[in-house]
Design an enzyme around this catalytic site. Structure first.
Site, mmCIF file in Angstrom:
data_model
loop_
_atom_site.group_PDB
_atom_site.id
_atom_site.type_symbol
_atom_site.label_atom_id
_atom_site.label_comp_id
_atom_site.label_asym_id
_atom_site.label_seq_id
_atom_site.Cartn_x
_atom_site.Cartn_y
_atom_site.Cartn_z
ATOM 1 N N CYS A 40 0.840 -1.197 0.000
ATOM 2 C CA CYS A 40 0.000 0.000 0.000
ATOM 3 C C CYS A 40 0.881 1.255 0.000
ATOM 4 C CB CYS A 40 -0.981 -0.038 1.172
ATOM 5 S SG CYS A 40 -2.392 1.093 0.947
ATOM 6 N N GLU A 53 -1.698 -8.966 4.450
ATOM 7 C CA GLU A 53 -1.617 -9.375 5.850
ATOM 8 C C GLU A 53 -2.980 -9.577 6.511
ATOM 9 O OE1 GLU A 53 -1.163 -4.789 5.999
ATOM 10 O OE2 GLU A 53 -0.894 -6.428 4.572
ATOM 11 N N HIS A 58 -3.626 -5.306 0.733
ATOM 12 C CA HIS A 58 -3.038 -5.741 2.000
ATOM 13 C C HIS A 58 -3.055 -7.273 2.106
ATOM 14 C CE1 HIS A 58 -2.626 -1.830 4.056
ATOM 15 N NE2 HIS A 58 -3.638 -1.476 3.293
#
Length: 220
Positions: free
Chosen positions: A85, A183, A181
Site C-alpha cells: 500500500c 496481511e 493488503h
C-alpha cells in the site's frame, strides 16, 4: 541447533493500522522478524542484516513534500523489498515512478485483482480463473492514492478494473509492490503471498517455531 535469528525480515512501519498483522503473519510462517519505525537509523538497518525488508502501509499522502520515505539504505543493501500500500507508493516515487490521488477511484474494501506477467511473487497463486484463463485474487484494498507511473525497469504484475497498477515488480532486484493488503484475512491468499516472499524470494528458513524458541532459550 541452527541459529533461529539467522534468517530474518525487517518490517518498517509507516503507520498503518494493519502493520502489527504483518509481523504476526511472518512469525506464523515460521520466520523471525522485527517491526521498527520507518525512520530507524540506516546504521541499525545495515547491522540488522535482514534477508528482506517489508515497507508497511500508512496514512501519509505520498506526493506531499513532507510525507514519509524509506531510508535510502533499503535500496542499497541488495536484499528483496516488498512494499505494501503506502510502502508500494513510496517505492514508486523514490525509484523514479509516480503516484497521485486516486480521486473518485479510491478504494476501501473488497476488490478482485488480476495477476499479470507471471511474477515470482504471484505466479500460480489465485482464488479463481476467469474465462480468459487469467488468475484472479480476492483482496482487501485501502487507499486514496495510486501508482500512476512505473519506476524504470519495473513491470506490472497486478491490476483491477479500478486500479491499473495494483502491483509491480523489478524481478532482477527482487523488488515488489502491492496496492492491496496481504496481511489481513480478507485477502484470502495473503498468507500464501507473504510466504512466497519470505521463503521463496528472501530464502528464509522456517526456524522460528515454538520448539526452536524453547530450545534456544534453554541453551541461552
Amino acid at each position: 541447533m541452527s541459529n533461529i535469528h539467522n534468517d530474518k525480515i525487517l518490517i518498517l512501519d509507516f503507520g498503518s493500522q494493519y502493520t502489527q498483522l504483518i509481523a504476526r503473519r511472518i512469525r506464523e510462517i515460521g520466520v523471525y522478524c522485527e517491526l521498527l519505525p520507518y525512520d530507524v537509523s540506516p546504521h541499525f538497518i545495515e547491522n540488522f542484516k535482514p534477508n528482506g525488508i517489508i515497507l508497511s502501509g500508512g496514512p501519509d499522502t505520498v506526493n506531499q513534500s513532507d510525507s514519509a520515505r524509506a531510508p535510502e539504505i533499503v535500496f542499497e543493501l541488495g536484499v528483496p523489498v516488498l512494499g505494501i500500500c503506502y510502502g508500494m507508493q513510496t517505492m514508486a516515487v523514490q525509484l523514479g515512478g509516480d503516484a497521485r490521488s486516486a480521486h473518485d477511484k479510491a478504494e476501501f474494501g473488497f476488490a478482485q485483482i488480476r495477476a499479470r506477467g507471471h511474477s515470482s511473487l504471484l505466479s500460480e497463486i489465485s482464488d479463481e480463473i476467469n474465462a480468459e484463463g487469467h488468475g484472479l485474487l480476492d483482496v482487501w484494498m485501502s487507499h486514496g492514492v495510486e501508482v500512476t507511473k512505473l519506476p524504470p525497469e519495473f513491470k506490472l504484475i497486478a491490476s483491477t478494473d479500478n486500479c491499473a497498477i495494483a502491483g509491480f515488480a523489478n524481478a532482477d532486484k527482487h523488488y515488489y509492490g502491492l496496492q492491496f493488503h496481504p496481511e489481513v484475512t480478507h485477502t484470502k491468499q495473503g498468507l500464501h503471498i507473504l510466504e512466497r516472499f519470505v521463503t521463496g524470494i528472501c530464502y528464509c528458513e522456517k526456524n522460528w517455531t515454538t520448539d526452536s524458541i524453547i530450545q534456544d532459550l534453554i541453551a541461552s
